[in-house]
Design an enzyme around this catalytic site. Structure first.
Site, PDB file in Angstrom:
ATOM      1  N   GLU A  29      43.430  55.940  28.368  1.00  0.00           N
ATOM      2  CA  GLU A  29      44.208  54.754  28.705  1.00  0.00           C
ATOM      3  C   GLU A  29      43.431  53.487  28.367  1.00  0.00           C
ATOM      4  O   GLU A  29      42.337  53.249  28.902  1.00  0.00           O
ATOM      5  CB  GLU A  29      44.554  54.777  30.201  1.00  0.00           C
ATOM      6  CG  GLU A  29      45.409  55.971  30.576  1.00  0.00           C
ATOM      7  CD  GLU A  29      45.434  56.256  32.062  1.00  0.00           C
ATOM      8  OE1 GLU A  29      46.026  57.285  32.456  1.00  0.00           O
ATOM      9  OE2 GLU A  29      44.865  55.467  32.846  1.00  0.00           O
ATOM     10  N   LEU A  58      49.924  56.280  30.421  1.00  0.00           N
ATOM     11  CA  LEU A  58      49.235  56.316  31.713  1.00  0.00           C
ATOM     12  C   LEU A  58      49.588  57.629  32.414  1.00  0.00           C
ATOM     13  O   LEU A  58      50.349  57.665  33.375  1.00  0.00           O
ATOM     14  CB  LEU A  58      49.638  55.111  32.569  1.00  0.00           C
ATOM     15  CG  LEU A  58      49.371  53.735  31.955  1.00  0.00           C
ATOM     16  CD1 LEU A  58      49.790  52.641  32.914  1.00  0.00           C
ATOM     17  CD2 LEU A  58      47.917  53.578  31.574  1.00  0.00           C
ATOM     18  N   ALA A  59      49.025  58.714  31.920  1.00  0.00           N
ATOM     19  CA  ALA A  59      49.332  60.045  32.441  1.00  0.00           C
ATOM     20  C   ALA A  59      48.128  60.946  32.198  1.00  0.00           C
ATOM     21  O   ALA A  59      47.951  61.486  31.102  1.00  0.00           O
ATOM     22  CB  ALA A  59      50.577  60.621  31.757  1.00  0.00           C
ATOM     23  N   GLU A  60      47.297  61.099  33.240  1.00  0.00           N
ATOM     24  CA  GLU A  60      46.079  61.898  33.082  1.00  0.00           C
ATOM     25  C   GLU A  60      46.393  63.351  32.748  1.00  0.00           C
ATOM     26  O   GLU A  60      45.633  64.009  32.024  1.00  0.00           O
ATOM     27  CB  GLU A  60      45.226  61.814  34.355  1.00  0.00           C
ATOM     28  CG  GLU A  60      44.480  60.517  34.543  1.00  0.00           C
ATOM     29  CD  GLU A  60      45.364  59.362  35.000  1.00  0.00           C
ATOM     30  OE1 GLU A  60      46.497  59.623  35.468  1.00  0.00           O
ATOM     31  OE2 GLU A  60      44.932  58.198  34.902  1.00  0.00           O
ATOM     32  N   PHE A  83      39.305  56.058  35.693  1.00  0.00           N
ATOM     33  CA  PHE A  83      38.408  56.113  36.848  1.00  0.00           C
ATOM     34  C   PHE A  83      38.480  57.532  37.389  1.00  0.00           C
ATOM     35  O   PHE A  83      39.555  58.122  37.453  1.00  0.00           O
ATOM     36  CB  PHE A  83      38.813  55.103  37.932  1.00  0.00           C
ATOM     37  CG  PHE A  83      38.621  53.670  37.522  1.00  0.00           C
ATOM     38  CD1 PHE A  83      37.380  53.061  37.651  1.00  0.00           C
ATOM     39  CD2 PHE A  83      39.674  52.945  36.996  1.00  0.00           C
ATOM     40  CE1 PHE A  83      37.199  51.746  37.260  1.00  0.00           C
ATOM     41  CE2 PHE A  83      39.502  51.633  36.602  1.00  0.00           C
ATOM     42  CZ  PHE A  83      38.258  51.021  36.737  1.00  0.00           C
ATOM     43  N   PHE A  86      41.081  59.385  39.590  1.00  0.00           N
ATOM     44  CA  PHE A  86      42.398  59.724  39.067  1.00  0.00           C
ATOM     45  C   PHE A  86      42.417  61.084  38.366  1.00  0.00           C
ATOM     46  O   PHE A  86      43.417  61.464  37.752  1.00  0.00           O
ATOM     47  CB  PHE A  86      42.867  58.664  38.068  1.00  0.00           C
ATOM     48  CG  PHE A  86      42.882  57.256  38.619  1.00  0.00           C
ATOM     49  CD1 PHE A  86      43.055  57.005  39.971  1.00  0.00           C
ATOM     50  CD2 PHE A  86      42.715  56.168  37.767  1.00  0.00           C
ATOM     51  CE1 PHE A  86      43.067  55.715  40.472  1.00  0.00           C
ATOM     52  CE2 PHE A  86      42.728  54.876  38.267  1.00  0.00           C
ATOM     53  CZ  PHE A  86      42.898  54.646  39.624  1.00  0.00           C
ATOM     54  N   HIS A 129      38.903  54.479  43.105  1.00  0.00           N
ATOM     55  CA  HIS A 129      38.172  54.229  41.866  1.00  0.00           C
ATOM     56  C   HIS A 129      36.723  54.711  41.925  1.00  0.00           C
ATOM     57  O   HIS A 129      36.153  55.098  40.913  1.00  0.00           O
ATOM     58  CB  HIS A 129      38.183  52.737  41.533  1.00  0.00           C
ATOM     59  CG  HIS A 129      39.508  52.208  41.100  1.00  0.00           C
ATOM     60  ND1 HIS A 129      40.622  52.258  41.905  1.00  0.00           N
ATOM     61  CD2 HIS A 129      39.904  51.629  39.947  1.00  0.00           C
ATOM     62  CE1 HIS A 129      41.648  51.725  41.266  1.00  0.00           C
ATOM     63  NE2 HIS A 129      41.239  51.339  40.067  1.00  0.00           N
TER      64      HIS A 129
END
Length: 325
Positions: A29, A58-60, A83, A86, A129
């Site tokens: 990201e 935005l999708a781990e 981070f 996540f 975080h």
């Protein structure tokens, strides 16, 4: 050699391996044009193109799945979790799939994936975080977990991680990114994964630690020296696998040990180190092994993190307790 911050050393490692191996790709990201939150990948997309360094949604979970697919097709993915707090969205891909790939394939397939991620307290980040989650991954077979404490090690260890044929979790403490500079060689060099480093020689007690707590422990060692206590400080550098041999040899000399970690006490790296010491060096000890850790609570909001985080005074107090046992 150039003087670099840890952030610059990591950038240099990524640039070096992008040049040296066309199969290395970097994604996550905002890692492309923006260069990441801490600008660690800044300039790499412009230099190597959008096919080698690129942004993801935005999708781990998608980032982890992409890394799995790429490594099965001959690439060496370097995926960034923005981070580390996540990372749970990517746990299935990393722990259930990537980490088991060599086992499942009977050794036919490795998984040369690097999971890079910032973590750690002391910089007043928002919730989720700063969490230290290295213990979860150190417990997962098939993964190596690397946590550098300085710019020189950061570059050498990251190059080793990218060249490794098995997956490596590479954690970068946010407090160390810009806190000091170190001499870093140009070009490719490696630091061995799984090998600890004695960063300060001593005779009275061994302090075993990693990440940002290395600098904190060295500060504590300076204070202890003023009181006549000569502490040896070991930087684990890799928390899975742990270099038990270096630890045991040090304890044979000092006969006392204190293990320091930023993470919560229960089920952490420090607990494993204590257990290994008891298994292999208990007859060399003249006192119980001490531990300095954060309390077993969630990481607090920024206003309270300095109270929550272990500091040099905590280490000094514990070392004196062990020395005077």
């Amino acid at each position: 050699m150039a003087q670099m911050t840890m952030a610059q050393a990591i950038t240099d490692a990524l640039r070096t391996q992008l040049k040296n191996d066309d199969n290395v790709v970097i994604f996550g990201e905002d890692v492309g044009q923006n260069g990441g939150v801490y600008r660690v990948t800044e300039g790499l997309q412009a230099e190597f193109g959008e096919e080698r360094v690129f942004d993801t949604p935005l999708a781990e979970s998608g980032i982890g799945g992409l890394a799995l697919g790429l490594t099965l097709n001959g690439f060496r993915p370097v995926m960034e979790i923005q981070f580390f707090g996540f990372v749970f969205e990517a746990m299935d891909a990393v722990v259930s799939q990537i980490a088991r790939l060599r086992y499942r394939s009977g050794g036919k397939h490795g998984a040369p994936v690097v999971v890079r991620s910032p973590f750690g307290g002391g910089v007043k980040t928002p919730e989720l975080h700063a969490d230290s989650l290295e213990g979860l991954f150190a417990q997962s077979p098939g993964l190596k977990v690397v946590i550098p404490s300085n710019p020189y090690d950061a570059k050498g260890l990251l190059i080793s991680a990218i060249k490794d044929n098995d997956p490596v979790i590479f954690l970068e403490h946010m407090k160390l990114y810009f806190s000091f500079r170190d001499e870093v060689p140009e070009g490719e060099y490696t630091v061995e994964i799984g090998k600890a480093n004695i960063v300060r020689e001593g005779t009275d007690v061994t302090i075993i630690t990693y990440g940002a707590m290395v600098q904190t422990s060295l500060k504590a060692a300076d204070k202890l020296a003023e009181e006549g206590i000569n502490a040896e400080v070991i930087d684990l550098r890799t928390v899975s696998p742990i270099d038990v041999d270096t630890i045991v040899e040090s304890i044979k000399k000092t006969n006392r040990a204190v293990v320091v970690q930023e993470a919560q006490k229960q089920a952490g790296i420090a607990a494993t180190v204590v257990a290994e010491i008891n298994d292999r060096a208990i007859l060399d000890l003249e006192a119980p092994v001490g531990r300095v850790t954060a309390p077993d609570t969630v990481f607090p909001y920024a206003a309270a993190e300095e109270v929550w985080l272990p500091n040099d005074k905590d280490i000094v107090e514990k070392v004196k307790e062990i020395v005077n046992f």
